[in-house]
Design a protein around this motif. Structure first.
Motif, PDB file in Angstrom:
ATOM      1  N   UNK A 150       0.318  -1.143   0.314  1.00  0.00           N
ATOM      2  CA  UNK A 150      -0.397   0.073  -0.119  1.00  0.00           C
ATOM      3  C   UNK A 150       0.529   1.381   0.131  1.00  0.00           C
ATOM      4  N   UNK A 151       1.879   1.638   0.400  1.00  0.00           N
ATOM      5  CA  UNK A 151       2.907   2.312   0.988  1.00  0.00           C
ATOM      6  C   UNK A 151       3.331   2.480  -1.179  1.00  0.00           C
ATOM      7  N   UNK A 152       3.803   1.823  -0.764  1.00  0.00           N
ATOM      8  CA  UNK A 152       4.213   1.968  -2.599  1.00  0.00           C
ATOM      9  C   UNK A 152       3.135   2.326  -3.575  1.00  0.00           C
ATOM     10  N   UNK A 153       1.920   2.355  -3.770  1.00  0.00           N
ATOM     11  CA  UNK A 153       1.235   2.668  -4.575  1.00  0.00           C
ATOM     12  C   UNK A 153       1.354   4.033  -4.979  1.00  0.00           C
ATOM     13  N   UNK A 154       0.820   4.043  -2.519  1.00  0.00           N
ATOM     14  CA  UNK A 154       0.997   5.490  -2.593  1.00  0.00           C
ATOM     15  C   UNK A 154       1.630   6.406  -2.991  1.00  0.00           C
ATOM     16  N   UNK A 155       3.082   5.658  -2.851  1.00  0.00           N
ATOM     17  CA  UNK A 155       4.380   6.760  -3.237  1.00  0.00           C
ATOM     18  C   UNK A 155       4.033   6.744  -4.664  1.00  0.00           C
ATOM     19  N   UNK A 156       3.386   5.862  -5.786  1.00  0.00           N
ATOM     20  CA  UNK A 156       3.552   6.176  -6.878  1.00  0.00           C
ATOM     21  C   UNK A 156       2.457   7.181  -7.515  1.00  0.00           C
ATOM     22  N   UNK A 157       1.825   7.476  -6.537  1.00  0.00           N
ATOM     23  CA  UNK A 157       0.628   8.605  -7.294  1.00  0.00           C
ATOM     24  C   UNK A 157       0.826   9.605  -6.444  1.00  0.00           C
ATOM     25  N   UNK A 158       1.766   9.380  -5.680  1.00  0.00           N
ATOM     26  CA  UNK A 158       2.234  11.105  -5.179  1.00  0.00           C
ATOM     27  C   UNK A 158       3.164  11.732  -6.377  1.00  0.00           C
ATOM     28  N   UNK A 159       4.113  10.593  -6.641  1.00  0.00           N
ATOM     29  CA  UNK A 159       5.134  11.306  -7.564  1.00  0.00           C
ATOM     30  C   UNK A 159       4.472  11.621  -8.481  1.00  0.00           C
TER      31      UNK A 159
END
Length: 227
Positions: free
Chosen positions: A42-51
């Motif tokens: 979930x943290x990686x998914x969040x990082x992707x959409x934030x970037x």
């Protein structure tokens, strides 16, 4: 002889590692662990959409700056911008503290509503620039990229939602949010009355909101990852 055997063995090891890396690179990412794809946290998914949202906001800033250079010397439009954004009917939290107090489902809904509301306006904005010879191909290409990024970001946010539902972090109250025309406000076609500069100003403002809301949402749900 021993040196030759070692060299052959080392070559085989490198080939095996390369083939594994090639397969891993080709495998798509997914949220639910389907066969043949990488499972992202979930943290990686969040990082992707934030970037992704940061890049999108950066492009909107670039185009806004170019429009300022275009309008300011000749038409002095900057001081007369109405700033009556078509997304003003979408209730958004004013400030970080208010956003932090919103239920995660409500904040996610706001993000999706903003993304859906910009789908058609940005596409028509690109068409407008493409047929305006006073702007460079750079501007037209950037406007198309911006339009595509909104679409991709919406898909990315939906993957985040799927992951949160799978982990039991978010309920099913969102349902099919983000896939239905019902997300659009009744007067959502008001953007057609906006000038290109006004529209771009409003998108720059909303893209900043989207980026900030995603950061707040991540820090509330996975605070141990970079918050």
């Amino acid at each position: 002889m021993m040196l030759a055997v070692c060299s052959v063995w080392l070559l085989l090891v490198c080939l095996v590692l390369y083939s594994r890396l090639k397969v891993a690179a080709a495998a798509p990412t997914c949220t639910n662990g389907q066969a043949g794809c990488h499972v992202l946290s979930l943290a990686n998914l969040f990082d992707r959409v934030i970037q992704h949202s940061a890049r999108m906001h950066g492009i909107s800033n670039d185009l806004h700056s170019e429009f300022e250079l275009y309008f300011l010397p000749s038409k002095n439009q900057i001081g007369r911008v109405s700033r009556n954004c078509h997304t003003s009917t979408i209730l958004t939290p004013n400030g970080k503290e208010n956003a932090q107090r919103m239920a995660r489902e409500e904040l996610t809904e706001v993000i999706l509503k903003l993304l859906v509301a910009w789908r058609d306006p940005l596409w028509h904005f690109h068409q407008s620039l493409a047929h305006n010879h006073e702007f460079s191909n750079f501007s037209s290409n950037k406007s198309l990229e911006m339009s595509d990024m909104v679409h991709e970001l919406r898909k990315g946010v939906q993957k985040v939602i799927e992951k949160m539902k799978m982990l039991g972090i978010m309920g099913n109250s969102l349902g099919g949010l983000g896939t239905s025309e019902s997300l659009l406000a009744p007067d959502s076609a008001e953007w057609r009355l906006m000038k290109d500069y006004d529209l771009l100003y409003c998108f720059r403002r909303d893209s900043s909101k989207i980026q900030n809301y995603l950061k707040i949402l991540k820090c509330r749900i996975v605070p141990e990852h970079g918050c």
